[in-house]
Design a protein around this motif. Structure first.
Motif, PDB file in Angstrom:
ATOM      1  N   GLY A 189       0.833  -1.200   0.000  1.00  0.00           N
ATOM      2  CA  GLY A 189       0.000   0.000   0.000  1.00  0.00           C
ATOM      3  C   GLY A 189       0.864   1.245   0.000  1.00  0.00           C
ATOM      4  O   GLY A 189       1.854   1.316   0.728  1.00  0.00           O
ATOM      5  N   LEU A 223      -5.314   4.132   5.257  1.00  0.00           N
ATOM      6  CA  LEU A 223      -4.516   3.120   5.954  1.00  0.00           C
ATOM      7  C   LEU A 223      -5.401   1.991   6.469  1.00  0.00           C
ATOM      8  O   LEU A 223      -5.037   0.810   6.373  1.00  0.00           O
ATOM      9  CB  LEU A 223      -3.752   3.769   7.101  1.00  0.00           C
ATOM     10  CG  LEU A 223      -2.608   4.708   6.694  1.00  0.00           C
ATOM     11  CD1 LEU A 223      -2.064   5.446   7.913  1.00  0.00           C
ATOM     12  CD2 LEU A 223      -1.486   3.938   6.003  1.00  0.00           C
ATOM     13  N   MET A 229      -6.398  -0.216   3.548  1.00  0.00           N
ATOM     14  CA  MET A 229      -5.284  -1.034   3.063  1.00  0.00           C
ATOM     15  C   MET A 229      -4.985  -2.186   4.010  1.00  0.00           C
ATOM     16  O   MET A 229      -4.734  -3.313   3.572  1.00  0.00           O
ATOM     17  CB  MET A 229      -4.054  -0.147   2.873  1.00  0.00           C
ATOM     18  CG  MET A 229      -4.174   0.778   1.680  1.00  0.00           C
ATOM     19  SD  MET A 229      -2.744   1.863   1.495  1.00  0.00           S
ATOM     20  CE  MET A 229      -3.112   2.614  -0.112  1.00  0.00           C
ATOM     21  N   VAL A 258      -2.748  -5.796   2.872  1.00  0.00           N
ATOM     22  CA  VAL A 258      -1.436  -5.412   2.347  1.00  0.00           C
ATOM     23  C   VAL A 258      -0.335  -6.010   3.228  1.00  0.00           C
ATOM     24  O   VAL A 258      -0.506  -6.194   4.436  1.00  0.00           O
ATOM     25  CB  VAL A 258      -1.267  -3.879   2.265  1.00  0.00           C
ATOM     26  CG1 VAL A 258      -2.232  -3.274   1.273  1.00  0.00           C
ATOM     27  CG2 VAL A 258      -1.408  -3.229   3.639  1.00  0.00           C
ATOM     28  N   LEU A 263       3.620  -1.131   3.870  1.00  0.00           N
ATOM     29  CA  LEU A 263       3.121   0.205   3.542  1.00  0.00           C
ATOM     30  C   LEU A 263       4.271   1.160   3.279  1.00  0.00           C
ATOM     31  O   LEU A 263       5.295   1.133   3.977  1.00  0.00           O
ATOM     32  CB  LEU A 263       2.275   0.755   4.698  1.00  0.00           C
ATOM     33  CG  LEU A 263       0.915   0.109   4.937  1.00  0.00           C
ATOM     34  CD1 LEU A 263       0.403   0.452   6.329  1.00  0.00           C
ATOM     35  CD2 LEU A 263      -0.094   0.556   3.877  1.00  0.00           C
ATOM     36  N   VAL A 297       4.412   5.272   3.170  1.00  0.00           N
ATOM     37  CA  VAL A 297       3.494   6.342   3.565  1.00  0.00           C
ATOM     38  C   VAL A 297       4.218   7.678   3.637  1.00  0.00           C
ATOM     39  O   VAL A 297       5.321   7.770   4.184  1.00  0.00           O
ATOM     40  CB  VAL A 297       2.854   6.051   4.950  1.00  0.00           C
ATOM     41  CG1 VAL A 297       1.821   7.116   5.298  1.00  0.00           C
ATOM     42  CG2 VAL A 297       2.215   4.668   4.962  1.00  0.00           C
ATOM     43  N   THR A 311       6.274  -0.784   7.750  1.00  0.00           N
ATOM     44  CA  THR A 311       5.900   0.521   7.218  1.00  0.00           C
ATOM     45  C   THR A 311       7.140   1.384   7.078  1.00  0.00           C
ATOM     46  O   THR A 311       7.911   1.536   8.028  1.00  0.00           O
ATOM     47  CB  THR A 311       4.888   1.219   8.151  1.00  0.00           C
ATOM     48  OG1 THR A 311       3.721   0.393   8.279  1.00  0.00           O
ATOM     49  CG2 THR A 311       4.474   2.580   7.602  1.00  0.00           C
TER      50      THR A 311
END
Length: 364
Positions: free
Chosen positions: A86, A130, A133, A138, A141, A143, A167
């Motif tokens: 994502g 978020l 996703m 997912v 991530l 971001v 992330t």
């Protein structure tokens, strides 16, 4: 019809599977012992072993002799052979298209899928994206969070760092030593320093900084400019900054008059749009660029399209995307990898507005 033991085993397997996939036990984490699971769920050891056997068969956990049972790290072999990543960016018109190019190059080469959302600098849309996703499954991530204007940026960064999937933040992070995030950022302080150093190498000793406020980049650019002026023993006029929407031709005219009256021979301007206004204001004042006033822009989105092509600090946008995507994919395969916080140093692209030969490359 299944008996009660069969129902208990399947329910426990479902509960454990949900806990692993929601991040209760991250990849590589040790699960409770079979005895602890039996007590917690009020089932027999046989039921626990059958449930764990099913998760082993599914590749969600692994038994290690003498050590226990561990959640298997998420890898590139999930979702039918392709990881799903994502990506949340605040804008897809300026700056981030080049970042996304880099992200897409890496993910495509790895056979991963990309799920993209634009938050438009709205925290509520970012949060909703978020959640969607994560609900869609997912594996990781990328971001660009909206930290500017947040009531507690540190809390937001900590929350993102604690999400149940790996992330990596792009162009964002905290400037103190207590940043738990994994991120890839441009070193904008170094970029502004490079712009000042380049102008100093051309003989300019009194400079001005004109910028737009209300942007995550403006503060580090200001710090880098001030550090360079002090470190190189130069002089500077009072920095000027107003929000993007207030920059217009009248502002540009007034600032050009002011900095020239105060003896500045060169301007560092954040960003390109504002720098183009400064060049036009200089022309209206009867000044030549770069003969009377050298201009270096910070951003390099539209700098080369200006009437006088602008020398510009150029953040490595495509490389930002590539580095972030590569880091995330590596994290998916190596959950125990030390946490990375990467700064990329921008370069200075030399064009006509500073007076140097356009083929010259300024060290960035």
């Amino acid at each position: 019809m299944p008996d009660s033991r069969e129902l208990k085993f399947r329910k426990l397997a479902t509960d454990l599977r949900t806990a692993i996939r929601s991040g209760v036990w991250a990849g590589g984490a040790k699960l409770p012992t079979e005895q602890e699971l039996a007590r917690a769920h009020r089932v027999s050891l046989t039921t626990v072993r059958r449930a764990v056997d099913e998760l082993v068969a599914e590749g969600l956990v692994i038994r290690r002799q003498g050590a226990g049972t561990f959640a298997v790290p998420r890898t590139m072999t999930v979702h039918g052979g392709a990881a799903m990543v994502g990506v949340v960016v605040p804008d897809t018109a300026l700056y981030y298209p080049k970042v996304l190019e880099g992200v897409e190059e890496v993910l495509t080469a790895a056979g991963a899928r990309l799920l993209l959302t634009c938050s438009r600098y709205r925290p509520e849309e970012e949060d909703a994206a978020l959640r969607r996703m994560l609900d869609s499954g997912v594996d990781g991530l990328l971001v660009v969070p909206t930290l500017l204007g947040s009531a507690d940026p540190a809390a937001l960064v900590r929350r993102l760092a604690a999400l149940p999937v790996p992330t990596v933040l792009i162009e964002r992070g905290l400037d103190d030593g207590d940043d738990p995030s994994e991120h890839v950022r441009t070193d904008h302080v170094a970029g502004a320093y490079a712009a000042v150093r380049h102008l100093a190498s051309l003989g300019h000793t009194r400079l001005a900084l004109l910028s737009r406020s209300g942007n995550p980049t403006s503060a580090p650019v200001g710090r880098g400019f001030a550090a360079a002026v002090a470190g190189l023993r130069l002089r500077a006029t009072e920095p000027f900054s107003v929000p993007y929407g207030e920059w217009d031709s009248e502002i540009a005219d007034a600032q050009v008059r002011r900095v020239v009256a105060e003896g500045a021979t060169a301007v560092v301007c954040f960003g390109d749009r504002e720098a183009i206004m400064v060049v036009s204001a200089a022309r209206r004042a009867g000044l030549a660029v770069p003969g009377d006033l050298a201009v270096v822009s910070y951003d390099d989105e539209i700098a080369e399209l200006a009437e006088v092509p602008l020398t510009a600090v150029s953040p490595p946008k495509r490389h930002l995307g590539r580095q972030a995507a590569e880091l995330l994919l590596r994290r998916l395969g190596e959950p125990d990898l030390p946490r990375h916080q990467i700064r990329l140093r921008p370069g200075v692209v030399v064009r006509r507005s500073c007076g140097a030969h356009p083929r010259e490359a300024a060290d960035g």
